[in-house]
Enzyme design. Structure first.
Site, short mmCIF file in Angstrom:
data_model
loop_
_atom_site.label_atom_id
_atom_site.label_comp_id
_atom_site.label_asym_id
_atom_site.label_seq_id
_atom_site.Cartn_x
_atom_site.Cartn_y
_atom_site.Cartn_z
N THR A 62 0.70 -1.28 -0.05
CA THR A 62 0.08 -0.03 -0.29
C THR A 62 0.81 1.18 0.24
OG1 THR A 62 -1.80 1.34 1.16
CG2 THR A 62 -0.28 -0.07 2.57
N ARG A 63 0.14 2.45 -0.56
CA ARG A 63 0.98 3.56 -0.52
C ARG A 63 -0.14 4.79 0.03
NH1 ARG A 63 -1.39 4.53 -5.65
NH2 ARG A 63 -1.46 6.81 -5.59
N HIS A 92 -8.00 2.56 5.64
CA HIS A 92 -9.39 2.58 5.99
C HIS A 92 -9.98 1.19 6.13
CE1 HIS A 92 -8.83 6.92 5.66
NE2 HIS A 92 -8.39 6.59 4.26
N HIS A 118 -9.77 -1.45 3.26
CA HIS A 118 -8.47 -2.20 3.27
C HIS A 118 -8.33 -3.36 4.39
CE1 HIS A 118 -7.89 2.03 1.62
NE2 HIS A 118 -7.62 1.33 0.61
N ARG A 130 -7.60 -4.01 -7.50
CA ARG A 130 -7.98 -3.32 -8.87
C ARG A 130 -7.02 -2.16 -9.06
NH1 ARG A 130 -11.04 0.88 -10.68
NH2 ARG A 130 -12.74 0.29 -12.44
N ASP A 131 -6.60 -1.98 -10.29
CA ASP A 131 -5.57 -1.18 -10.49
C ASP A 131 -4.51 -1.14 -9.72
OD1 ASP A 131 -4.97 0.86 -12.56
OD2 ASP A 131 -6.10 2.39 -11.75
N HIS A 132 -3.84 -2.03 -9.68
CA HIS A 132 -2.58 -2.04 -9.07
C HIS A 132 -1.46 -0.99 -9.28
CE1 HIS A 132 0.02 -4.34 -5.81
NE2 HIS A 132 1.05 -3.69 -6.68
N ALA A 133 -0.99 -0.09 -8.58
CA ALA A 133 0.25 0.89 -8.74
C ALA A 133 -0.14 1.72 -10.08
CB ALA A 133 1.48 0.18 -8.99
N ARG A 175 17.11 36.90 -7.41
CA ARG A 175 18.45 36.90 -7.98
C ARG A 175 19.52 37.83 -7.54
NH1 ARG A 175 19.25 34.45 -12.70
NH2 ARG A 175 17.26 33.07 -13.58
N ARG A 205 17.80 28.89 -15.14
CA ARG A 205 16.48 29.29 -14.76
C ARG A 205 15.89 28.21 -13.72
NH1 ARG A 205 14.36 33.44 -18.19
NH2 ARG A 205 15.79 33.71 -20.20
N ILE A 242 9.73 34.56 -13.54
CA ILE A 242 9.15 34.50 -14.77
C ILE A 242 8.92 32.83 -15.04
CG2 ILE A 242 9.45 34.33 -17.19
CD1 ILE A 242 11.64 36.69 -16.85
S1 PPS Z 1 13.83 32.80 -14.35
O1 PPS Z 1 13.50 32.53 -15.77
O2 PPS Z 1 12.20 32.65 -13.83
O3 PPS Z 1 14.70 32.46 -13.60
O4 PPS Z 1 13.70 34.56 -14.14
P1 PPS Z 1 13.44 35.65 -12.81
O5 PPS Z 1 14.54 35.10 -11.73
O6 PPS Z 1 12.25 35.75 -12.75
O7 PPS Z 1 14.50 36.99 -13.44
C1 PPS Z 1 13.75 37.77 -14.40
C2 PPS Z 1 14.30 39.03 -14.09
O8 PPS Z 1 15.73 39.23 -14.54
C3 PPS Z 1 15.69 40.25 -15.51
N1 PPS Z 1 16.33 39.49 -16.67
C4 PPS Z 1 15.90 38.65 -17.60
N2 PPS Z 1 14.53 38.05 -17.62
C5 PPS Z 1 14.35 37.22 -18.78
N3 PPS Z 1 15.30 36.80 -19.59
C6 PPS Z 1 16.67 37.35 -19.44
N4 PPS Z 1 17.43 36.94 -20.43
C7 PPS Z 1 16.82 38.33 -18.50
N5 PPS Z 1 18.03 39.07 -18.13
C8 PPS Z 1 17.67 39.74 -16.94
C9 PPS Z 1 14.33 40.44 -15.85
O9 PPS Z 1 14.30 42.08 -15.28
C10 PPS Z 1 13.65 39.84 -14.87
O10 PPS Z 1 12.58 40.55 -13.85
P2 PPS Z 1 10.99 40.80 -14.18
O11 PPS Z 1 10.58 41.12 -12.77
O12 PPS Z 1 10.31 39.41 -14.65
O13 PPS Z 1 11.01 41.80 -15.19
#
Ligand code: PPS
Length: 563
Positions: free
Chosen positions: A187-188, A192, A195, A281-284, A425, A439, A465
Site C-alpha cells: 500500500t501507498r 481505511h 482495506h 483493482r488497478d494496482h500501482a 536573483r 533558470r 518568470i
Molecule cells: S527565471 O527565468 O524565472 O529564472 O527569471 P527571474 O529569476 O524571474 O528573473 C527575471 C528578471 O531578470 C531580468 N532579466 C531577464 N529576464 C528574462 N530573460 C533574460 N535573459 C533576462 N535577463 C535579465 C528581468 O528584469 C526579470 O525581471 P522581471 O521582474 O520578470 O521583469
C-alpha cells in the site's frame, strides 16, 4: 533466494580506504532507495545496476540476459560529466548525500539512454502525465552506468526503526513467530475499513498471516506522507486479531508502472519471505490529468497470475471492494444484489471533507485514523500555501505580488514571505544566469524555500518568470502535499510587456544587447492548468490582487472578515 550484496566488515574497510582514490557519484534520492533494495537482497537476482544487455532484455520482454525474469529496469543514471572517463572495469564510489560511501560499483557498461523507447516499452506510454515518464524524461540524468556492486553499508534510517527489516531479518522474524504462510499487502495510502476487510479476507483465504508492507520510499506525487501513514498502520494493527499481522516498511521507489510494477512487487515480496501477494483493482496505476487510468483495472492481476508459478508466490486477487449500505458490510462490487445500495466516498471527496473539516462517515474509517489525517491535513484556514505567480518580464508579477503581500499581512493570520524574481536573483541566486539550466535551478531554489514556508503553515508569494512548465510542475509536486500550491498565470501579452518596457530590457533584447531574453529569443511555456489566470490588460494591479484574494476566500484559505 534473496542475496545481500553487502561485503564483510574487513572488505568494507578496504573499500572505504580505496574509495578515497576513486571517482565518486553522489546518489540521488531515488538511487538511494534502489541501492538499498539492491544491497539488502530485495531486488535479487540483480547483482548491481543493470548492464546494457540486461537492460535491453528487461525493456523488451522482462528477462535478464541469462533468461531470468525481471520486469523493471534499475540503472544508475549519471550526468555526461560524471560518465566521462568511465569504462568497463572502472570503479566508482557511490556516496550518500552526507558523504559516506555506501557501495563501490565495478562498471560493466556506459551508454546513452533512449528514454522515450524505454518509457514506451516499460510503462506503455510516453505521456509525461505519467509520473514515472515525467521523472525519466525530466529529472533523471542522460547516461546509464551498469555494473556489479559491493555494498559497504545500507543507507541510514532515523525514522520508525522498529518497523524496518532487511529480507533476511524479516524471514528470521517469520521463523521466530512460526509463520508459514504469509500474505503481503502492498500500500501507498492510509488504510481505511475497506482495506482492513480486504486484508482479513486475504489472510482467511490463504489460512495464513498478514504482512502490511507499505512503501515508504517514492510513491505517487500527492500521496499522504509516510509519517502519517505509518501512524495509521499502527492503528490498523489494533483492528486485526492479535499476533496474526505485522507491519514492515518497504523503502522502495515506485514507478507506478501498473502490470510490470505489480509483478516486480510480487518478486520483491517473495524475496522478503512472503508466500502470497494481494493484487487488487488497478494496482500501482496512475491517472492522467483528466482522471483516466493508464492501465486496465485488472491488467496487473493478469500479469502476476501469468508469472506467479515462476516467481514462486501465490496471487490473491481482489476486485473492487465497496460498502453495501443495505447490509452494513463490505463486499466485492459484483456481489452486491440488485436493489441494494452502495455507499461510496472517493479519495477526492474524502480529501475535500478533511480540508473542509466536514463529517466523515463511521463506515468509511476508524476514528483514530480520521484523527491522524485531520491533524495532518488541517482545514484550509490553518494550512500554509504558496502563491506562485508566473509570467513574462514586465507582466506585472512584482506589483501584484507586493499588493498581495500587503493585503495578506493585513489579514494577519499567517507569516508572509515574498520571493520576488529580481530580489531572489540578488541574494538566493546571485551567481546564476539565464540559461535553461540556471533558470530551472533558480526555480528549484525558490520552490524549496516556498515548500519549507508552506510546510510550516506560512504564505510564500513567489514571482519569478518561471518560463518552463516541467520545473513548475516539479515545484507543484513538492509543495502540494505540504499545504497548497496555487499557480497564478499573469497573462500579459508580449506586445503589452514590450510596450511598457519599464526596465528598458526589451529594447536591449531587440537590439541584441541582451541574449536569451524570455519572449524575444527564449521561450515562455504558458501554464495550461493554473488555478488563477489574470488578464492584466483589462485589470489593474489592485483588481488582479483582488481576484486572487477572492479565490483564497472562496477556497477557504482566508476567512471572510465577519468570521
Ligand atoms: S527565471 O527565468 O524565472 O529564472 O527569471 P527571474 O529569476 O524571474 O528573473 C527575471 C528578471 O531578470 C531580468 N532579466 C531577464 N529576464 C528574462 N530573460 C533574460 N535573459 C533576462 N535577463 C535579465 C528581468 O528584469 C526579470 O525581471 P522581471 O521582474 O520578470 O521583469
Amino acid at each position: 533466494m534473496s542475496e545481500s550484496l553487502l561485503v564483510s566488515q574487513d572488505r568494507a574497510q578496504e573499500l572505504k580506504e580505496e574509495a578515497v582514490n576513486l571517482p565518486s557519484w553522489d546518489l540521488t534520492f531515488r538511487q538511494i532507495w534502489d541501492l538499498e533494495l539492491l544491497l539488502n537482497g530485495a531486488f535479487s537476482p540483480l547483482k548491481g545496476f543493470l548492464g546494457k544487455a540486461d537492460y535491453d532484455g528487461v525493456c523488451k520482454d522482462m528477462r535478464l540476459a541469462d533468461g531470468s525474469l525481471w520486469p523493471m529496469p534499475i540503472m544508475l543514471d549519471v550526468t555526461e560529466e560524471a560518465a566521462e572517463g568511465l569504462e568497463e572495469g572502472g570503479r566508482v564510489a557511490l556516496r550518500h548525500p552526507e558523504g559516506m560511501v555506501l557501495a563501490v560499483l565495478t562498471v560493466s557498461d556506459v551508454w546513452k539512454a533512449n528514454k522515450k523507447a524505454e518509457a514506451k516499452a516499460v510503462l506503455g506510454t510516453t505521456s509525461e502525465e505519467h509520473p514515472a515518464v515525467f521523472d525519466l524524461m525530466q529529472q533523471q540524468n542522460p547516461v546509464y552506468v551498469g555494473g556489479t556492486l559491493e555494498g559497504v553499508e545500507l543507507p541510514p534510517h532515523h525514522t520508525f526503526r522498529h518497523l524496518r527489516h532487511t529480507p533476511a531479518q524479516l524471514k528470521e522474524e517469520f521463523e521466530r513467530l512460526g509463520w508459514k504462510k504469509i500474505v503481503a499487502f502492498q500500500t501507498r495510502n492510509p488504510m481505511h475499513r475497506a482495506h482492513v476487510e480486504l486484508c482479513r479476507d486475504a489472510a482467511r483465504r490463504v489460512e495464513g498471516n498478514l504482512l502490511i508492507h507499505p512503501v515508504v520510499g517514492l510513491t505517487n506525487p500527492g500521496d499522504v506522507d509516510y509519517f502519517t501513514r505509518v501512524r495509521c498502520y499502527e492503528h490498523v494493527l489494533k483492528h486485526t486479531p492479535e499476533h496474526t499481522a505485522m507491519v514492515s516498511l518497504l523503502p522502495l521507489a515506485m514507478r507506478m508502472g501498473g502490470p510490470r510494477e505489480a509483478l516486480w512487487h510480487s518478486m520483491i515480496r517473495k524475496n522478503y519471505g512472503c508466500t502470497h501477494f494481494v493484487v487488487g483493482r488497478d494496482h500501482a496505476g496512475p491517472r492522467d490529468k483528466s482522471g483516466e487510468p493508464f492501465y486496465g483495472p485488472y491488467d496487473a492481476q493478469e500479469m502476476v497470475a501469468e508469472h506467479s508459478e515462476e516467481v514462486g508466490i501465490g496471487l490473491v486477487k481482489f476486485e473492487e471492494i465497496v460498502y453495501n449500505q443495505s447490509k452494513g458490510e463490505y463486499m466485492a462490487r459484483s456481489e452486491v444484489a440488485e436493489g441494494e445500495t452502495i455507499a461510496n466516498l472517493s479519495g477526492t471527496e474524502f480529501r475535500r471533507r478533511l480540508k473542509e473539516g466536514s463529517d466523515i462517515p463511521a463506515w468509511f474509517s476508524y476514528p483514530e485514523i480520521i484523527e491522524e489525517l485531520r491533524n495532518r491535513y488541517p482545514s484550509r484556514k490553518r494550512q500554509g500555501f504558496t502563491l506562485f505567480l508566473t509570467g513574462l518580464s514586465g507582466s506585472g508579477k512584482s506589483t501584484i505580488a507586493n499588493i498581495l503581500m500587503a493585503k495578506l499581512m493585513e489579514v494577519g493570520t499567517r507569516p508572509v514571505t515574498l520571493l520576488d524574481g529580481d530580489v531572489v536573483r540578488k541574494n538566493l541566486s546571485s551567481e546564476l544566469g539565464f540559461s535553461k539550466e540556471h533558470r530551472d535551478l533558480n526555480i528549484r531554489r525558490i520552490g524549496f524555500v516556498a515548500s519549507e514556508i508552506t510546510k510550516n503553515r506560512g504564505v510564500a508569494i513567489c514571482a519569478p518568470i518561471a518560463p518552463y512548465a516541467a520545473v513548475r510542475r516539479e515545484v507543484r509536486e513538492l509543495i502540494d502535499p505540504l499545504g497548497a500550491f496555487i499557480e497564478v498565470f499573469v497573462s500579459t501579452p508580449l506586445e503589452v510587456c514590450e510596450q511598457r518596457d519599464r526596465k528598458g530590457l526589451y529594447a536591449k533584447a531587440r537590439a541584441g544587447i541582451i541574449k536569451g531574453f524570455t519572449g524575444i529569443d527564449d521561450p515562455y511555456e504558458a501554464p495550461e492548468n493554473a488555478e488563477i489566470v489574470l488578464d492584466t490588460v483589462n485589470l489593474s494591479p489592485e483588481e488582479s490582487a483582488a481576484e486572487v484574494l477572492l479565490y483564497l476566500e472562496n477556497e477557504g484559505f482566508i476567512a471572510p472578515p465577519a468570521e
